[in-house]
Design a protein around this motif. Structure first.
Motif, mmCIF file in Angstrom:
data_model
loop_
_atom_site.group_PDB
_atom_site.id
_atom_site.type_symbol
_atom_site.label_atom_id
_atom_site.label_comp_id
_atom_site.label_asym_id
_atom_site.label_seq_id
_atom_site.Cartn_x
_atom_site.Cartn_y
_atom_site.Cartn_z
ATOM 1 N N ILE A 206 15.819 43.923 56.744
ATOM 2 C CA ILE A 206 14.910 43.903 55.600
ATOM 3 C C ILE A 206 15.206 45.142 54.760
ATOM 4 O O ILE A 206 15.103 46.261 55.243
ATOM 5 C CB ILE A 206 13.433 43.924 56.037
ATOM 6 N N VAL A 207 15.612 44.931 53.509
ATOM 7 C CA VAL A 207 15.807 46.043 52.581
ATOM 8 C C VAL A 207 14.497 46.226 51.832
ATOM 9 O O VAL A 207 14.107 45.385 51.022
ATOM 10 C CB VAL A 207 16.965 45.768 51.607
ATOM 11 N N GLU B 242 3.436 42.731 52.420
ATOM 12 C CA GLU B 242 4.611 41.864 52.415
ATOM 13 C C GLU B 242 5.525 42.158 53.599
ATOM 14 O O GLU B 242 6.146 41.251 54.152
ATOM 15 C CB GLU B 242 5.387 42.027 51.101
ATOM 16 N N LEU B 243 5.591 43.422 53.986
ATOM 17 C CA LEU B 243 6.375 43.775 55.169
ATOM 18 C C LEU B 243 5.755 43.149 56.412
ATOM 19 O O LEU B 243 6.468 42.613 57.272
ATOM 20 C CB LEU B 243 6.458 45.293 55.317
ATOM 21 N N GLU B 244 4.443 43.226 56.510
ATOM 22 C CA GLU B 244 3.739 42.590 57.629
ATOM 23 C C GLU B 244 4.060 41.094 57.675
ATOM 24 O O GLU B 244 4.360 40.542 58.736
ATOM 25 C CB GLU B 244 2.232 42.794 57.473
ATOM 26 N N TYR B 245 3.998 40.453 56.522
ATOM 27 C CA TYR B 245 4.264 39.017 56.443
ATOM 28 C C TYR B 245 5.700 38.700 56.862
ATOM 29 O O TYR B 245 5.943 37.750 57.621
ATOM 30 C CB TYR B 245 4.011 38.527 55.014
ATOM 31 N N ILE C 294 9.597 36.931 63.475
ATOM 32 C CA ILE C 294 9.336 36.858 64.913
ATOM 33 C C ILE C 294 9.477 35.422 65.425
ATOM 34 O O ILE C 294 9.851 35.197 66.583
ATOM 35 C CB ILE C 294 7.935 37.427 65.231
ATOM 36 N N GLN C 295 9.216 34.461 64.559
ATOM 37 C CA GLN C 295 9.309 33.058 64.955
ATOM 38 C C GLN C 295 10.726 32.665 65.371
ATOM 39 O O GLN C 295 10.926 31.653 66.045
ATOM 40 C CB GLN C 295 8.840 32.159 63.804
ATOM 41 N N TYR C 296 11.714 33.452 64.934
ATOM 42 C CA TYR C 296 13.107 33.137 65.248
ATOM 43 C C TYR C 296 13.622 33.871 66.494
ATOM 44 O O TYR C 296 14.794 33.748 66.838
ATOM 45 C CB TYR C 296 14.002 33.463 64.053
ATOM 46 N N GLU D 16 4.364 53.354 60.758
ATOM 47 C CA GLU D 16 3.148 52.910 61.462
ATOM 48 C C GLU D 16 3.157 51.397 61.658
ATOM 49 O O GLU D 16 2.830 50.891 62.739
ATOM 50 C CB GLU D 16 1.919 53.329 60.658
ATOM 51 N N THR D 17 3.557 50.674 60.611
ATOM 52 C CA THR D 17 3.645 49.213 60.701
ATOM 53 C C THR D 17 4.698 48.784 61.719
ATOM 54 O O THR D 17 4.456 47.929 62.574
ATOM 55 C CB THR D 17 3.994 48.605 59.324
#
Length: 209
Positions: A13-14, A24-27, A33-35, A72-73
């Motif tokens: 992720i850039v 948006e990063l959380e999303y 993760i699904q992959y 933190e995220t």
């Protein structure tokens, strides 16, 4: 298609400030993760902002507090993934820790350095290998004798601004261990791509000269 075929992948992720960070990063992490497990790891790196941006979307560099929020995220999701699957999965590149002025993670948090080529864990690996090599050199009588027999060695090490402090610390340790070494570390400003590009790997010959 790669996932359906069971092909192992590593993603990146850039991150662009105000575009795909924060919620948006959380999303993005939740979706990626699904992959898992075929998607073995994902790195998060800050967008590189060169001086050649005429006519492009206006982007701002990340500040210290932004980097702390990103970490933190990432750490939160690392803990979640490790508890569930035994892997940290999502990784922050070294730039985030340097920008946030936070300690780099230990080696075991990098899951075997799956994202090393993306600058994830590169400084931790370098520090560990350097410490091991310096320790072995100190214990080796033949190496010690050879070092003492050599005349004073003056050398200059060139690096980017991002790694300057790390390389400087190593140079200090080497000079403490071997009296005949005089090492100067120079942080090269990147005029070719612009001063916001601080990694050593994007230095050009003309800037070093």
């Amino acid at each position: 298609l790669f996932y359906d075929a069971g092909i192992e992948m590593n993603g990146q992720i850039v991150l662009c400030k105000g575009v795909n960070d924060k919620q948006e990063l959380e999303y993005s992490i939740k979706q990626l993760i699904q992959y898992h497990p075929y998607l073995q790891s994902v790195s998060v790196v800050p967008v590189g902002l060169s001086k050649y941006r005429d006519g492009l979307y206006p982007l701002e560099p990340f500040a210290k507090e932004d980097a702390k929020e990103v970490l933190e995220t990432i750490h939160k999701w690392q803990n979640t993934m490790y508890e569930q699957y035994g892997t940290h999965f999502i990784h922050a590149s070294d730039e985030w820790y340097l920008l946030a002025e936070e300690e780099l993670p230990k080696e075991e948090r990098y899951d075997g350095y799956l994202q090393l080529e993306n600058g994830v864990g590169m400084l931790t690996l370098l520090k560990n290998e350097f410490a091991q090599a310096l320790c072995e050199a100190k214990k080796n009588p033949a190496y010690q004798k050879k070092a003492k027999d050599l005349s004073k060695r003056r050398m200059t090490l060139a690096t980017g601004k991002l790694a300057y402090q790390t390389i400087s610390d190593m140079a200090e340790q080497m000079m403490e261990a071997f009296d005949n070494l005089d090492l100067q570390v120079v942080a090269i400003r990147n005029d070719f791509f612009g001063e916001r590009i601080t990694v050593a790997g994007l230095l050009t010959g003309q800037d070093i000269i």
